[in-house]
Design a protein around this motif. Structure first.
Motif, mmCIF file in Angstrom:
data_model
loop_
_atom_site.group_PDB
_atom_site.id
_atom_site.type_symbol
_atom_site.label_atom_id
_atom_site.label_comp_id
_atom_site.label_asym_id
_atom_site.label_seq_id
_atom_site.Cartn_x
_atom_site.Cartn_y
_atom_site.Cartn_z
ATOM 1 N N GLY A 165 0.748 -1.169 -0.440
ATOM 2 C CA GLY A 165 0.316 -0.112 -0.106
ATOM 3 C C GLY A 165 0.956 1.125 -0.229
ATOM 4 O O GLY A 165 0.187 2.232 0.300
ATOM 5 N N GLY A 166 2.214 1.610 -0.744
ATOM 6 C CA GLY A 166 3.232 2.382 -0.916
ATOM 7 C C GLY A 166 4.000 2.677 0.650
ATOM 8 O O GLY A 166 5.129 3.451 0.462
ATOM 9 N N PHE A 167 3.782 2.001 1.927
ATOM 10 C CA PHE A 167 5.050 2.338 2.860
ATOM 11 C C PHE A 167 5.032 0.689 3.536
ATOM 12 O O PHE A 167 4.362 0.393 3.525
ATOM 13 C CB PHE A 167 4.677 3.139 3.389
ATOM 14 C CG PHE A 167 3.703 2.729 4.385
ATOM 15 C CD1 PHE A 167 3.645 2.720 5.817
ATOM 16 C CD2 PHE A 167 2.774 3.225 3.940
ATOM 17 C CE1 PHE A 167 2.874 3.070 6.619
ATOM 18 C CE2 PHE A 167 1.451 3.235 5.338
ATOM 19 C CZ PHE A 167 1.649 3.161 6.455
ATOM 20 N N GLY A 168 6.535 0.824 3.580
ATOM 21 C CA GLY A 168 6.421 -0.702 5.718
ATOM 22 C C GLY A 168 7.145 -1.821 4.198
ATOM 23 O O GLY A 168 7.190 -2.203 3.431
ATOM 24 N N MET A 169 8.512 -2.123 4.576
ATOM 25 C CA MET A 169 9.953 -3.534 4.951
ATOM 26 C C MET A 169 9.321 -4.079 5.514
ATOM 27 O O MET A 169 9.496 -4.025 6.767
ATOM 28 C CB MET A 169 10.949 -2.106 5.134
ATOM 29 C CG MET A 169 12.265 -3.320 4.422
ATOM 30 S SD MET A 169 12.187 -3.906 3.239
ATOM 31 C CE MET A 169 13.558 -2.978 2.322
ATOM 32 N N VAL A 176 -1.877 10.629 9.578
ATOM 33 C CA VAL A 176 -2.350 11.143 8.598
ATOM 34 C C VAL A 176 -3.306 9.904 7.546
ATOM 35 O O VAL A 176 -2.205 8.952 7.616
ATOM 36 C CB VAL A 176 -1.553 12.043 7.303
ATOM 37 C CG1 VAL A 176 -1.933 12.779 6.805
ATOM 38 C CG2 VAL A 176 -0.913 12.950 8.996
ATOM 39 N N TYR A 177 -4.563 10.172 7.091
ATOM 40 C CA TYR A 177 -5.098 9.677 6.388
ATOM 41 C C TYR A 177 -5.556 10.425 4.425
ATOM 42 O O TYR A 177 -5.326 11.205 4.817
ATOM 43 C CB TYR A 177 -6.780 9.507 6.779
ATOM 44 C CG TYR A 177 -6.647 8.622 7.936
ATOM 45 C CD1 TYR A 177 -5.960 7.009 7.422
ATOM 46 C CD2 TYR A 177 -6.194 8.539 8.841
ATOM 47 C CE1 TYR A 177 -6.086 6.704 8.902
ATOM 48 C CE2 TYR A 177 -6.340 8.463 9.781
ATOM 49 C CZ TYR A 177 -6.342 6.995 9.826
ATOM 50 O OH TYR A 177 -5.583 6.303 11.099
ATOM 51 N N ASP A 178 -4.993 9.690 3.705
ATOM 52 C CA ASP A 178 -5.397 10.576 2.062
ATOM 53 C C ASP A 178 -6.409 10.773 2.229
ATOM 54 O O ASP A 178 -7.188 10.653 2.471
ATOM 55 C CB ASP A 178 -5.163 8.560 1.200
ATOM 56 C CG ASP A 178 -4.537 9.570 -0.254
ATOM 57 O OD1 ASP A 178 -3.514 10.034 -1.270
ATOM 58 O OD2 ASP A 178 -5.771 10.204 -1.108
ATOM 59 N N PRO A 179 -6.789 12.280 1.652
ATOM 60 C CA PRO A 179 -8.010 12.646 1.410
ATOM 61 C C PRO A 179 -7.870 12.416 -0.021
ATOM 62 O O PRO A 179 -10.334 12.610 0.297
ATOM 63 C CB PRO A 179 -7.222 14.786 1.621
ATOM 64 C CG PRO A 179 -5.840 14.473 0.655
ATOM 65 C CD PRO A 179 -5.049 12.990 1.629
ATOM 66 N N THR A 180 -8.147 11.665 -0.598
ATOM 67 C CA THR A 180 -8.707 11.141 -1.677
ATOM 68 C C THR A 180 -8.840 9.740 -1.139
ATOM 69 O O THR A 180 -10.264 9.441 -1.481
ATOM 70 C CB THR A 180 -8.142 10.893 -2.812
ATOM 71 O OG1 THR A 180 -7.294 12.576 -2.374
ATOM 72 C CG2 THR A 180 -8.679 10.576 -3.966
ATOM 73 N N THR A 181 -8.614 8.655 -1.196
ATOM 74 C CA THR A 181 -8.825 7.103 -0.905
ATOM 75 C C THR A 181 -9.027 7.272 0.184
ATOM 76 O O THR A 181 -10.174 6.304 1.112
ATOM 77 C CB THR A 181 -7.746 6.360 -0.775
ATOM 78 O OG1 THR A 181 -6.436 7.170 -0.104
ATOM 79 C CG2 THR A 181 -6.760 7.139 -2.066
ATOM 80 N N GLY A 182 -8.780 8.473 1.301
ATOM 81 C CA GLY A 182 -8.996 7.863 2.718
ATOM 82 C C GLY A 182 -8.385 6.471 3.572
ATOM 83 O O GLY A 182 -8.283 6.642 4.646
ATOM 84 N N LEU A 183 -6.865 6.322 2.772
ATOM 85 C CA LEU A 183 -6.459 5.546 3.672
ATOM 86 C C LEU A 183 -4.981 5.827 3.973
ATOM 87 O O LEU A 183 -4.336 6.953 3.805
ATOM 88 C CB LEU A 183 -5.852 4.158 2.375
ATOM 89 C CG LEU A 183 -6.687 3.453 1.941
ATOM 90 C CD1 LEU A 183 -6.332 3.084 0.275
ATOM 91 C CD2 LEU A 183 -7.524 2.688 2.543
ATOM 92 N N LEU A 184 -4.325 5.331 5.003
ATOM 93 C CA LEU A 184 -3.248 5.794 6.031
ATOM 94 C C LEU A 184 -2.070 5.827 5.202
ATOM 95 O O LEU A 184 -1.897 5.438 3.733
ATOM 96 C CB LEU A 184 -3.112 4.453 6.533
ATOM 97 C CG LEU A 184 -1.982 4.779 7.803
ATOM 98 C CD1 LEU A 184 -2.774 5.986 8.429
ATOM 99 C CD2 LEU A 184 -1.355 3.008 9.047
ATOM 100 N N PHE A 185 -1.790 7.664 5.109
ATOM 101 C CA PHE A 185 -0.748 7.915 4.564
ATOM 102 C C PHE A 185 0.395 8.443 5.538
ATOM 103 O O PHE A 185 0.504 8.171 6.525
ATOM 104 C CB PHE A 185 -1.786 9.177 3.851
ATOM 105 C CG PHE A 185 -0.102 10.184 3.393
ATOM 106 C CD1 PHE A 185 0.503 9.637 1.922
ATOM 107 C CD2 PHE A 185 0.678 10.776 4.527
ATOM 108 C CE1 PHE A 185 1.512 10.924 1.721
ATOM 109 C CE2 PHE A 185 1.636 12.229 3.894
ATOM 110 C CZ PHE A 185 1.794 11.575 2.073
ATOM 111 N N PHE A 186 1.927 7.144 4.356
ATOM 112 C CA PHE A 186 2.972 8.182 5.315
ATOM 113 C C PHE A 186 4.221 8.717 4.571
ATOM 114 O O PHE A 186 3.922 8.138 3.064
ATOM 115 C CB PHE A 186 3.761 6.108 5.769
ATOM 116 C CG PHE A 186 5.228 6.483 5.928
ATOM 117 C CD1 PHE A 186 5.257 6.494 7.207
ATOM 118 C CD2 PHE A 186 6.218 6.899 5.285
ATOM 119 C CE1 PHE A 186 6.485 6.840 8.540
ATOM 120 C CE2 PHE A 186 7.309 6.785 6.584
ATOM 121 C CZ PHE A 186 7.564 6.879 7.387
ATOM 122 N N ASP A 187 4.367 10.460 4.797
ATOM 123 C CA ASP A 187 5.271 10.731 3.947
ATOM 124 C C ASP A 187 6.871 9.555 3.706
ATOM 125 O O ASP A 187 7.484 10.437 4.792
ATOM 126 C CB ASP A 187 5.706 11.814 4.646
ATOM 127 C CG ASP A 187 6.319 12.760 3.758
ATOM 128 O OD1 ASP A 187 6.733 12.380 2.783
ATOM 129 O OD2 ASP A 187 6.424 13.896 4.733
#
Lengths: 221, 622
Positions: B189-193, B306-317
């Protein structure tokens, strides 16, 4: 997520505000899916990777996303040719990294160094700089329109939260961002870390079975 | 161009709207115009609305503007989810032993990734065995957000994030077989190792079981971690028993993967580990008579996201170097939950999992904002103090804990809020209102927001059901004494610095292969931490042994809470903090690092080692 069994989902939902909450959340999910069909990778691309047109030390036009990072393992850093602070050490480190990775650079690993002073760092100046450090193909030095490089710098987080420091190019961020674009793996290493450690961080981006066998653990000494 | 805190382009009109909303709210707070109705209207009770979102978000300086208050995450309602209380971790039943059986030497052939033999397995044989798997789960964090993919710990009974709570007793060693079955990176989903090492934070743990940052293991592999659950000193200063004054109570576990700790903990790899003994028994009918676990002793995990304003999914910078602040506040994995309590004393364990925020906890009555609502702090970093301390607020940085006693009797029939009133706008740490403060006492005076003007974290709904309460009155209690301080064998100095955005300690960077100094087993040392990073505040954590703060800027800490045992010490701007340590019982590698996990991941960490008695070095500036 095969791992997420029905059992797990059920056991967890039992602790949530029960069915209503889950159903509402599912409805929410459906709504947002309709709103955007972008994958996680595309969202990252949209957020961080402006496809600006840049120019290499060989005066070739390249696009940041399409040509430099898409489907690649990459290192990204900012510098300028006349920088006499941290840049020489960092560039020398990167040269060591390239020598150690040998022919993998240009094959599946690509190195990109972006100038902070595009006005003075012309393709010719970058070529001279690359030659000074015996850079080989696969390590690209890039210049372009100042606005484009500034956008790239901010997008990739090479910024300082204190505006006065951020403006002072001699205090520019000396980290090297390391990533595997298709796998969405991103990290960063100090440019002045030991070259061996930078190599280690690059090795984690390779998730092929043979690479993972070697990866298991560290600091064995 | 205008950006919101996620670095997304927004229209000029939207940007002005964001600034105005923040300004309006600040003015209202300044003017003291808050009543309950106003608060409700403004979203503090219903959470949302144009006016709400304050202080936030990705701390990365992407915009050229000093924007501090922006809308990023989608609207979520507050206090609609009940508090999730993590289930107790279940050990394997005796008829289901681990297969293959644990071995002293690493069982590499069977897929174990441990690199060193267990140093105390035969001496402290485990009496309980856990089989734990790390894998992805689907979970809801708010009814107003879609189902999230998180990473969880699964003890074969419950898979959750935060993970199951280990509940153990001194004198009962345990072994955890820790399995990595996380999904591959392209499913993250875009982050995490998906390469992990689980640290038992505050554990007096042999190095090979500590969850050292470089002991990571990959998908499909496993790692046996042996927790002796013994008091420090058991093989040295206090043979056979250990020093009771080193008793630990509120520990936690979390992923510590070098360079990926922020991503992996943000994705869910955290949980509690509680230790009881003959004094802190878990029952209010015995020992110190602290409120009984689990009914009246509630572990709370705080995290801001923070959650992505479009998808509502957890967001990590992914590209932050400074720190990440969330605009949504989670307690035990739910955004702003409520919790029903009886009018009696409760023990709460408060843990800040970051990634980067500091908290100052107040009890807020929205119907009476001028009231000071005191509570008792009984433990710092989970270690019981010499005696309870009554406060109206207490501050913790990332990874720090406090145990508190709240008596809800005065609030019977009412609701009361736990509120963070510390002002923080970026990864640098709390906003310092008086940069010329001495730093010796109140942390150079960070800014405290007005009551009701901070972040409401959770709501306690107090019923009128007066139930039995046999717990002791904190006024009358004493716990442990502070362990004895002796002359150090060596005084070492560590300068926390930042050179061109590169976080460093004594000018050097984290490298798993670089052993920076050697401590003699069973010796005492002083470590001096100095902050050369200007306005930044760093929560500094040292593994293996607790420390005592001897001085801040050469002045002994006057605060009764801080003059205690610690495993994380806040290093405020321009400070010099001197710590006392003993290093006992075990040998091997451990780290020292900043626990702002974004700084930690960007090399503000070093490796040191305990070596046999008499063979340590005297390097004063490692």
């Amino acid at each position: 997520m095969n791992e997420t069994s029905r059992r797990n989902l059920l056991s967890f939902s039992g602790l949530a505000p029960l069915a209503g909450g889950l159903l509402a959340a599912r409805a929410g999910a459906a709504a947002t899916e309709a709103a955007t069909t972008l994958s996680a990778r595309e969202r990252i691309r949209e957020r961080y990777f402006p496809d600006v047109i840049l120019r290499t030390q060989n005066n070739e036009k390249v696009r940041f996303y399409e040509d430099l990072i898409k489907d690649k393992i990459v290192t990204l850093n900012f510098f300028y040719a006349q920088c006499d602070g941290v840049c020489p050490g960092i560039t020398a480190n990167l040269a060591k990294v390239q020598r150690a990775l040998a022919n993998r650079v240009g094959r599946d690993i690509f190195m990109c160094s972006f100038t902070l002073k595009p006005a003075e760092d012309t393709p010719k100046a970058l070529r001279d700089y690359a030659n000074l450090y015996h850079a080989k193909p696969g390590w690209t030095f890039l210049t372009g329109r100042p606005d484009d490089l500034e956008l790239l710098r901010r997008s990739l987080g090479f910024t300082d939260p204190v505006p006065a420091v951020d403006k002072d190019k001699s205090q520019h961020i000396g980290n090297i961002k390391i990533g595997n674009e298709p796998l969405m793996l991103w990290t960063a290493c100090p440019g002045m870390a030991h070259a061996d450690w930078i190599l280690k961080a690059i090795s984690w981006m390779d998730r092929s079975p043979s690479a993972l066998e070697k990866a298991c653990c560290d600091g064995k000494s | 161009m205008y950006y919101n805190a996620l670095g997304e382009k927004v229209s000029r009109a939207r940007y002005r709207e964001m600034l105005n909303a923040a300004k309006n709210r600040r003015e209202l707070i300044a003017a003291g115009l808050y009543g309950r109705r106003e608060l409700a209207k403004m979203g503090l009770l219903t959470a949302g609305g144009m006016l709400l979102p304050k202080i936030g978000l990705s701390a990365r300086a992407r915009t050229p503007f000093a924007v501090t208050s922006q809308a990023a995450s989608p609207m979520t309602r507050s206090f609609v989810d009940p508090l999730f209380v993590m289930p107790q971790a279940q050990a394997l039943p005796p008829f289901r032993p681990l297969n293959p059986a644990p071995t002293v030497a690493p069982n590499t052939a069977a897929g174990e990734s441990r690199t060193r033999p267990h140093q105390a397995l035969t001496q402290f044989p485990p009496q309980k065995f856990y089989y734990v798997t790390q894998h992805a789960i689907q979970a809801t964090q708010s009814p107003d957000l879609p189902v999230q993919t998180l990473w969880a710990f699964d003890d074969t009974h419950n898979a959750c994030s935060p993970g199951p709570t280990y509940v153990n007793h001194y004198g009962v060693p345990i072994l955890v077989r820790n399995n990595n079955r996380l999904p591959p990176p392209d499913q993250n989903g875009g982050f995490g190792m998906p390469s992990v090492t689980t640290h038992l934070h505050n554990g007096h743990t042999p190095s090979e079981s500590d969850g050292f940052a470089c002991d990571y293991f990959e998908i499909g592999h496993w790692y046996d971690q042996h927790y002796p659950n013994v008091l420090a000193g058991i093989l040295s200063t206090h043979p056979g028993t250990g020093d009771i004054n080193e008793a630990l109570s509120t520990l936690w576990y979390h992923d510590h993967r070098v360079m990926f700790t922020a991503q992996n903990t943000y994705k869910g790899l955290v949980g509690y580990y509680l230790l009881f003994n003959q004094f802190d028994t878990g029952s209010e009918d015995s020992g110190f008579r602290l409120p009984s676990y689990p009914q009246f002793d509630i572990p709370l995990v705080f995290a801001d996201k923070v959650y992505d304003p479009t998808t509502g999914l957890l967001f990590f910078d992914l590209f932050s170097l400074d720190g990440i602040l969330g605009d949504k506040f989670l307690v035990n994995g739910k955004i702003q939950p409520f919790f029903k309590v009886h009018p009696r004393r409760y023990r709460f364990r408060l843990l800040n999992t970051g990634p980067s925020r500091f908290y100052e906890f107040f009890l807020t009555d929205l119907n009476n904002l001028s009231a000071n609502n005191p509570y008792w702090v009984i433990a710092n970093d989970g270690n019981l103090l010499p005696a309870p301390v009554q406060v109206t607020s207490a501050r913790i940085g990332v990874a720090e804990r406090i145990d508190v006693i709240i008596d809800f009797t005065p609030f019977a029939g009412k609701s009361i809020y736990l509120e963070n009133r510390l002002n923080q706008i970026n990864g640098q740490g709390p906003v310092i209102s008086n940069p010329n403060g001495t730093g010796a006492t109140e942390c150079n005076c960070p800014e405290i927001l007005p009551a009701g003007g901070g972040n409401l974290l959770m709501r306690f709904d107090v019923d009128t059901d007066f139930v039995r309460d046999e717990s002791a009155d904190p006024r009358t209690q004493t716990f442990y004494q502070l362990p004895q301080v002796v002359a150090p064998r060596v005084v070492r100095t560590f300068k926390f610095d930042r050179l061109n955005g590169q976080w460093s300690i004594n000018g050097q960077f984290m490298d798993c292969n670089d052993i920076r100094f050697h401590v003699s087993q069973n010796s005492a040392e002083n470590w001096i931490l100095t902050n050369a990073t200007g306005d930044w505040t760093h929560p500094i954590h040292i593994h293996l042994e607790e420390h005592q703060i001897l001085s801040r800027n050469r002045v002994p800490p006057p605060l009764p809470i801080e003059g205690s045992r610690k495993d994380v010490s806040q290093l405020h701007p321009n400070e010099r903090v001197q710590l006392f340590f003993r290093f006992r019982d075990w040998l091997g590698r451990y780290p020292l690092h900043c626990h702002n996990v974004v700084h930690e991941d960007h090399a503000m960490m070093l490796r040191w080692e305990v070596v046999p008695d008499g063979t340590g070095d005297k390097v004063e500036v490692p």
